[in-house]
Design a protein around this motif. Structure first.
Motif: not given
Lengths: 87, 87
Positions: B25-29, B70-79, B81-86
């Motif tokens: 969901l995070a990746w898609k949106t 761990l892999a998935l939560s590190l991905l969420l952490f990266y998202f 940090l990088t996806f900006k809030k509108p």
């Protein structure tokens, strides 16, 4: 209790409190649009499975941790159903 | 393997895949504003604790489940940090 047992209890404690900040953020912002409903449903299902497992193997920490996570994930599910996404 | 063992493996499987729909969901949106950074940090910490525990008690299912989380939560952490809030 040895160091490894302690580590297990610490892991169970961390797992139990995982959703506390998420419930708090959702409650404060009344915004849950970015939360996956499937994540919440998987957590609820896994808690039920772990609770049945914990009762059968008589594991207090697993039982306690999953009761807390179940309560918090049910709250998130309720928020997801009731807080409207801003258009 | 008895029924209770199977239940434990099923619980570990469900716990492992918990964050898959959330990452999707995070990746898609490209939107993660409603995700608690504290939840993600607690998950990462608990995974490290569980991994050390799993290696010490030689539990394959706990090790495998927590490597995936761990892999998935590190991905969420990266998202996060990088996806900006509108605005």
């Amino acid at each position: 209790m040895n160091l490894i047992d302690l580590l297990g209890y610490f892991g169970a404690f961390l797992s139990a409190i995982t959703f506390m900040p998420q419930v708090w953020l959702a409650w404060k912002t009344k915004s849950v649009g970015d939360l996956s409903i499937w994540m919440i449903l998987i957590v609820i299902t896994s808690c039920v499975v772990w609770l049945v497992y914990a009762v059968n193997v008589k594991s207090g920490p697993v039982l306690a941790a999953n009761l807390i996570v179940l309560a918090l994930s049910l709250l998130l599910f309720y928020f997801k159903l009731t807080f409207k996404k801003p258009k």
